[in-house]
Scaffold this motif. Structure first.
Motif, short mmCIF file in Angstrom:
data_model
loop_
_atom_site.label_atom_id
_atom_site.label_comp_id
_atom_site.label_asym_id
_atom_site.label_seq_id
_atom_site.Cartn_x
_atom_site.Cartn_y
_atom_site.Cartn_z
N HIS A 128 -7.60 4.35 -7.68
CA HIS A 128 -8.64 3.23 -7.56
C HIS A 128 -8.20 2.34 -6.80
O HIS A 128 -8.85 1.59 -5.85
N LYS A 129 -6.84 1.89 -6.81
CA LYS A 129 -6.37 0.96 -6.08
C LYS A 129 -6.12 1.17 -4.54
O LYS A 129 -6.60 0.38 -3.85
N LEU A 130 -5.91 2.33 -4.29
CA LEU A 130 -5.98 3.04 -2.84
C LEU A 130 -7.17 2.88 -2.49
O LEU A 130 -7.53 2.24 -1.08
N ARG A 131 -8.27 3.39 -3.12
CA ARG A 131 -9.84 3.21 -2.46
C ARG A 131 -10.06 1.84 -2.20
O ARG A 131 -10.77 1.44 -1.10
N HIS A 132 -9.74 0.79 -3.24
CA HIS A 132 -10.19 -0.57 -2.84
C HIS A 132 -9.30 -0.99 -1.69
O HIS A 132 -9.90 -2.01 -0.91
N MET A 169 0.83 -1.17 0.00
CA MET A 169 -0.02 -0.05 -0.04
C MET A 169 0.80 1.26 -0.03
O MET A 169 0.49 2.17 -0.46
N LYS A 170 2.03 1.15 0.67
CA LYS A 170 2.94 2.39 0.72
C LYS A 170 3.39 2.64 -0.67
O LYS A 170 3.43 3.85 -1.14
N LYS A 171 3.66 1.50 -1.58
CA LYS A 171 4.30 2.27 -2.91
C LYS A 171 3.10 2.67 -3.54
O LYS A 171 3.42 3.43 -4.33
N CYS A 172 2.11 2.06 -3.23
CA CYS A 172 0.76 2.57 -4.20
C CYS A 172 0.57 4.09 -4.00
O CYS A 172 0.35 4.84 -4.84
N LYS A 173 0.45 4.49 -2.73
CA LYS A 173 0.39 5.85 -2.11
C LYS A 173 1.61 6.67 -2.82
O LYS A 173 1.11 7.94 -3.09
N ILE A 174 2.92 6.37 -2.51
CA ILE A 174 3.62 7.12 -3.52
C ILE A 174 3.73 7.35 -4.74
O ILE A 174 3.85 8.53 -5.38
N ILE A 175 3.15 6.18 -5.56
CA ILE A 175 2.97 6.48 -6.95
C ILE A 175 1.60 7.45 -7.23
O ILE A 175 1.84 8.39 -7.88
N PRO A 197 -7.40 15.63 -0.25
CA PRO A 197 -7.59 14.33 0.22
C PRO A 197 -9.14 13.91 0.46
O PRO A 197 -9.56 12.90 0.29
N LYS A 198 -9.73 14.99 0.90
CA LYS A 198 -11.00 14.75 1.50
C LYS A 198 -12.32 14.96 0.82
O LYS A 198 -13.43 14.94 0.93
N VAL A 199 -11.86 15.25 -0.74
CA VAL A 199 -12.77 15.55 -1.60
C VAL A 199 -13.29 14.25 -2.00
O VAL A 199 -12.92 13.27 -2.37
N PRO A 200 -14.85 14.22 -2.02
CA PRO A 200 -15.46 12.88 -2.40
C PRO A 200 -15.05 12.32 -3.72
O PRO A 200 -14.70 12.99 -4.71
N ALA A 201 -15.01 11.03 -3.88
CA ALA A 201 -14.86 10.33 -4.99
C ALA A 201 -15.36 10.75 -6.26
O ALA A 201 -14.68 10.69 -7.34
N ARG A 202 -16.56 11.10 -6.29
CA ARG A 202 -17.39 11.48 -7.35
C ARG A 202 -16.95 12.52 -8.06
O ARG A 202 -16.63 12.73 -9.17
N PHE A 203 -16.38 13.69 -7.10
CA PHE A 203 -15.84 14.93 -7.91
C PHE A 203 -14.36 14.72 -8.38
O PHE A 203 -14.16 15.04 -9.50
#
Length: 126
Positions: free
Chosen positions: A116-120, A1-7, A63-69
């Protein structure tokens, strides 16, 4: 997950800088005005595009913006990059200016996929 966050943060920061910060600081310069005029767009489009780019950049980076936006910001940037590439190809022929928006579009895709990977991953932890 850390690698995905960095990317995610690197790719999203690149999009934010290239398509929100730089246009906000340079859209009024003679070079930007001439660039829009050269592509046969009206001057009001330059202002409108800058406003939407700044709003879209903020939607992606906060970071706190809803996913739809965020989804709509990704769509808007995607259309922008593809349209820029087409406009440059039609007006100037195929050169580096034609491909540069496509390079940034590739970075946008990396940001989108990692988002999307982070959200999942976050929903799986709940």
């Amino acid at each position: 997950m850390k690698k995905c966050k960095i990317i995610y943060w690197i790719s999203t920061s690149i999009i934010f800088v290239f398509d929100a910060v730089i246009p906000a600081l340079t859209s009024h310069t003679p070079l930007a005005v001439e660039g829009i005029r050269h592509l046969a767009f009206p001057d009001y489009f330059r202002v409108q595009l800058t406003v939407f780019k700044v709003i879209g950049g903020l939607l992606l980076i906060l970071p706190k913006v809803p996913a739809r936006f965020k989804e709509w910001a990704y769509v808007g940037f995607g259309i922008n990059f593809l349209s820029a590439s087409i406009a440059h190809a039609v007006v100037d022929g195929v050169d580096f200016q034609t491909f540069f928006p496509l390079i940034i579009f590739g970075i946008l895709i990396v940001s989108y996929l990692s988002h999307h990977k982070l959200r999942h991953q976050q929903t799986a932890e709940l």
